[in-house]
Design an enzyme around this catalytic site. Structure first.
Site, PDB file in Angstrom:
ATOM      1  CG  ASP A  61      11.497   4.408   2.410  1.00 43.22           C
ATOM      2  OD1 ASP A  61      12.125   4.819   1.416  1.00 43.22           O
ATOM      3  OD2 ASP A  61      11.928   4.520   3.573  1.00 43.22           O
ATOM      4  NE  ARG A  76      -0.189   0.338   4.955  1.00 42.53           N
ATOM      5  CZ  ARG A  76       0.425   1.411   5.429  1.00 42.53           C
ATOM      6  NH1 ARG A  76       0.333   2.573   4.796  1.00 42.53           N
ATOM      7  NH2 ARG A  76       1.160   1.337   6.532  1.00 42.53           N
TER       8      ARG A  76
END
Length: 320
Positions: A225, A222
């Site tokens: 990084d 979802r």
């Protein structure tokens, strides 16, 4: 031969820097973000998928994955294996509790980057926290446990009937029993348990696919990084695929990543540019202990990466 693992990953980084949009985030750091990305890696070509344009700590990836597979949610196991990738989340639980009496640690993640004096205080408090988790059972139980995070969801999913379900064991049994199943899926996203999680799962589901004696995996995220997380996740799910294939007597096939909000943090931009400037190297190979038949019996010593000679580490702060 070109290293397609690094090349595929770096191409996405260039796309985010070029086409991404500036977007706020929960941590207050700021990001360059894009929505809806997919990467594919052929696990039968070249070597094991781990970045060579920067050193990625493979033992941290392996110990975290074994932690998940044990169904564990307490970071004591990680600390015992010198793995500190979840420390900040446990530390946050402690410093925000009524039992914490040390210096103010509000917004410690951001303040550490700009205030050297505060960073020294933070390091002192973090060392106290780590030592207490390792040595004090009561403290570890209260402040070392991260709630119903990945390990719990994978191995002890709470059903509507009140029963616990072992999703990993189900996957293994079903692959052996019915490899053509379209239900070889594990979910870590439980809407009813988000409040009890230090961090709701970023990689929230994964699914396996068997064809021609080869096991493939697609994992879904979802929130991604790009610089610190994605390289880690690619290698982790590749290792998981190898382990499941090992137990089920299959070869490995393809690894597919699908990401929703894929972002580069504002304080990672220079690090990404440095990595983009590097030339990929040859990929290593993975060696598993063939004497272990069950993935639940694997320890770190049973997993070896051979020939990994990447470019140096590129450090960047974690957004908590």
């Amino acid at each position: 031969m070109t290293n397609q693992v690094d090349e595929t990953y770096l191409t996405l980084g260039r796309q985010i820097l070029t086409n991404g949009v500036q977007k706020g985030d929960r941590t207050g750091t700021g990001t360059i973000s894009t929505f809806g990305c997919q990467l594919r890696f052929d696990l039968q070509k070249e070597g094991f998928p781990i970045m060579t344009t920067k050193r990625v700590a493979f033992k941290l990836i392996a110990s975290e994955l074994l932690w998940f597979l044990k169904g564990d949610t307490n970071i004591r196991y990680l600390l015992q294996n010198n793995n500190h990738i979840w420390d900040e989340w446990g530390f946050k639980i402690w410093v925000e509790s009524d039992e914490y009496t040390g210096p103010d640690m509000t917004d410690f993640g951001l303040r550490c980057q700009t205030d050297a004096d505060f960073n020294r205080l933070y390091q002192e408090q973090m060392k106290i926290y780590q030592d207490n988790v390792l040595q004090d059972d009561a403290f570890a139980k209260k402040f070392g446990d991260l709630g119903n995070v990945y390990g719990k969801q994978w191995r002890k999913w709470q059903g509507a009937d009140g029963q616990e379900y072992d999703q990993i064991q189900y996957i293994i049994d079903e692959i052996k029993r019915n490899p053509d199943s379209r239900r070889l899926l594990v979910s870590a996203w439980s809407a009813s348990e988000m409040a009890s999680q230090a961090l709701p799962p970023c990689h929230y589901a994964f699914q396996f696919y068997v064809v021609d004696g080869k096991l493939s995996c697609m994992f879904n995220m979802r929130s991604v990084d790009y610089f610190l997380g994605l390289a880690f996740n690619i290698t982790s799910y590749a290792l998981l695929t190898y382990l499941i294939a090992h137990e089920c007597g299959l070869a490995v096939g393809e690894l597919v990543f699908t990401g929703a909000d894929v972002h580069i943090y504002a304080n990672h931009i220079e690090q990404v540019k440095e990595q983009l400037s590097r030339t990929p190297k040859k990929l290593p190979t993975l060696q598993l202990n063939k004497e272990k038949s069950s993935i639940f019996d694997f320890e770190l010593a049973d997993i070896t990466l051979l020939g990994y000679e990447p470019h140096p580490t590129i450090k960047a702060p974690v957004a908590v």
